[in-house]
Motif scaffolding. Structure first.
Motif, short mmCIF file in Angstrom:
data_model
loop_
_atom_site.label_atom_id
_atom_site.label_comp_id
_atom_site.label_asym_id
_atom_site.label_seq_id
_atom_site.Cartn_x
_atom_site.Cartn_y
_atom_site.Cartn_z
N LEU A 99 0.84 -1.19 0.00
CA LEU A 99 0.00 0.00 0.00
C LEU A 99 0.88 1.24 0.00
O LEU A 99 1.77 1.38 0.85
CB LEU A 99 -0.91 0.02 1.24
N LEU A 100 0.63 2.14 -0.96
CA LEU A 100 1.33 3.42 -1.01
C LEU A 100 0.76 4.34 0.06
O LEU A 100 -0.46 4.49 0.19
CB LEU A 100 1.16 4.05 -2.39
N LEU A 101 1.66 4.96 0.82
CA LEU A 101 1.27 5.83 1.92
C LEU A 101 1.69 7.27 1.65
O LEU A 101 2.67 7.52 0.94
CB LEU A 101 1.95 5.41 3.23
N ALA A 139 4.29 -5.00 9.74
CA ALA A 139 4.48 -4.18 8.54
C ALA A 139 5.96 -3.90 8.29
O ALA A 139 6.74 -3.69 9.22
CB ALA A 139 3.73 -2.86 8.68
N ARG A 140 6.33 -3.90 7.02
CA ARG A 140 7.63 -3.40 6.58
C ARG A 140 7.39 -2.07 5.86
O ARG A 140 6.38 -1.91 5.18
CB ARG A 140 8.30 -4.37 5.60
N LEU A 141 8.34 -1.17 6.00
CA LEU A 141 8.14 0.18 5.47
C LEU A 141 9.35 0.65 4.69
O LEU A 141 10.48 0.48 5.12
CB LEU A 141 7.86 1.16 6.62
N ALA A 142 9.09 1.22 3.51
CA ALA A 142 10.11 1.95 2.76
C ALA A 142 9.62 3.36 2.54
O ALA A 142 8.43 3.59 2.31
CB ALA A 142 10.38 1.27 1.42
N VAL A 143 10.53 4.33 2.63
CA VAL A 143 10.17 5.74 2.51
C VAL A 143 11.06 6.40 1.46
O VAL A 143 12.25 6.08 1.35
CB VAL A 143 10.32 6.45 3.87
N TYR A 196 4.66 16.49 1.67
CA TYR A 196 4.29 15.08 1.78
C TYR A 196 5.51 14.20 1.95
O TYR A 196 6.49 14.30 1.20
CB TYR A 196 3.54 14.62 0.52
N LEU A 197 5.42 13.30 2.92
CA LEU A 197 6.35 12.18 3.06
C LEU A 197 5.67 10.99 2.42
O LEU A 197 4.54 10.65 2.76
CB LEU A 197 6.63 11.91 4.54
N LEU A 198 6.33 10.35 1.44
CA LEU A 198 5.76 9.22 0.73
C LEU A 198 6.48 7.94 1.11
O LEU A 198 7.71 7.92 1.27
CB LEU A 198 5.85 9.41 -0.78
N GLY A 199 5.71 6.87 1.23
CA GLY A 199 6.30 5.57 1.55
C GLY A 199 5.37 4.46 1.10
O GLY A 199 4.28 4.70 0.58
N ALA A 200 5.82 3.23 1.29
CA ALA A 200 4.98 2.06 1.02
C ALA A 200 5.12 1.09 2.17
O ALA A 200 6.21 0.85 2.67
CB ALA A 200 5.36 1.39 -0.30
N VAL A 201 3.99 0.55 2.59
CA VAL A 201 3.97 -0.45 3.64
C VAL A 201 3.66 -1.80 3.00
O VAL A 201 2.84 -1.90 2.09
CB VAL A 201 2.94 -0.09 4.74
#
Length: 391
Positions: A99-101, A139-143, A196-201
């Protein structure tokens, strides 16, 4: 998704025609089982078009449905958005949800609001607080290591899908996304704006994504309070010289819509604070004039600020309509309430309809004054004055 286009009558491709047909089928469905049939066909076609990079088919189908079948338009838009910001992938023999955050931050400043690369230490601190307070345990997160302005966000559904896939891949591999700041487009300068800070979980399918999904004692409200308290200070070195307010991190499109909505009252509050700091005009010595601006329909409200004892307009704010808001919504009442909470005692809400016009020379919006005229917002001479329009 806001239905904001006027219909196009040009010929459309076979794929765009099929998108329209399937969306109408979904909108007219009479059962959950039939819904699932149409949704499955739509998702299959939408994902193929994402892989092909065919943005024009999405635009053509949505334009065609805008007037012809509004419910089908909204159903199609929902499916396109959902599949642009999320997917299920197979990795290491296991299915994962991606999911794009977006984590929006409202900010205002008399100077330039930064868009910049995020230092590694700050990026790690933000990830720690997102993981601890917002995301589920597995959850794993990349930013992305960049603080985006609205002008720098993905412009199309295909761009959004590509960003989701890039960040999702990084999350699966335990890395982050490095952004070439030099290649980013320049952003417009506004007194008040959003970053905006963008990331994906990434989570194993079908485990919870957010903290409020996995704990009955948690809610969006409690998560937001902790995110503001713990994660909020991490933005301070990125927003030097700015007042700022972080919003809750959420799915990309939902977070962007929440930021659009929250930025409107925030802009009015920022205007009052700005005029007080820049000119020494206390809120009770200000006059705010509110007018409705129409094109083919009501498009937005504009608020002109000036001294209470003068017809001059020093500053202006644009309050666009969002979502299902129209002439029947009490938007003017919401604007007046926000202004009075900010301490402005003289608020004039004009009944007349203003044409949706801009300055022919500079393109700036024109704002209403107490005489019912539209004028330029002109600040008195001073140094380091930003644009007199809030975004």
């Amino acid at each position: 998704m806001k239905r904001s286009r006027f219909s196009s009558r040009k010929r459309i491709s076979a794929d765009a025609t099929e998108l329209s047909r399937l969306a109408i089928g979904l909108a007219e469905s009479g059962s959950k089982m039939e819904d699932q049939f149409w949704q499955g066909r739509l998702v299959e076609l939408v994902n193929r078009l994402f892989h092909d990079g065919t943005e024009d088919d999405f635009t053509s189908a949505l334009d065609r449905l805008f007037d012809a079948h509004p419910m089908a338009h909204d159903d199609l838009a929902d499916i396109i958005e959902a599949n642009a910001e999320s997917c299920v992938v197979r990795h290491g023999g296991q299915d994962f949800d991606i999911l794009l955050l977006a984590a929006p931050v409202l900010a205002w400043s008399r100077f330039s609001i930064p868009t910049s690369t995020i230092p590694r230490s700050t990026l790690q601190a933000l990830k720690v607080h997102l993981g601890a307070h917002v995301l589920a345990a597995d959850a794993r997160l990349a930013v992305a290591d960049y603080l985006y302005s609205p002008d720098q966000l993905p412009h199309t559904f295909v761009d959004t899908w590509q960003m989701m896939r890039q960040l999702g891949k990084a999350a699966l591999e335990g890395t982050d996304l490095s952004v070439d700041a030099a290649a980013m487009p320049e952003t417009n300068r506004f007194l008040s704006d959003t970053r905006y800070l963008l990331g994906a979980v990434v989570v194993p399918h079908p485990l919870p994504i957010f903290h409020w999904n996995e704990s009955p004692k948690s809610s969006r409200e409690t998560v937001q309070k902790e995110w503001l308290r713990q994660g909020g200070p991490c933005f301070e070195p990125l927003l030097t010289g700015c007042a700022y307010q972080p919003l809750l991190a959420d799915a990309y499109h939902a977070a962007c819509r929440a930021a659009d909505s929250a930025s409107r009252p925030y802009s009015l509050d920022a205007s009052v604070a700005f005029l007080q700091g820049a000119l020494g005009l206390s809120p009770e010595n200000l006059r705010a004039v509110v007018g409705a601006f129409h094109d083919q329909r009501l498009e937005e409200f504009r608020v002109g600020f000036g001294p209470r004892d003068s017809e001059l307009i020093f500053h202006g704010v644009v309050w666009p309509l969002l979502g299902i808001e129209d002439e029947n919504s009490d938007v003017a009442g919401e604007i007046e309430t926000t202004l009075r909470k900010a301490g402005v005692k003289e608020v004039l809400v004009l009944d007349q309809q203003f044409p949706y016009e801009f300055c022919d020379d500079c393109g700036a919006p024109l704002y209403p004054n107490a005489d019912g005229e539209t004028v330029h917002a002109e600040m008195p001479e001073q140094d380091n004055t930003p644009s007199q329009t809030l975004h």
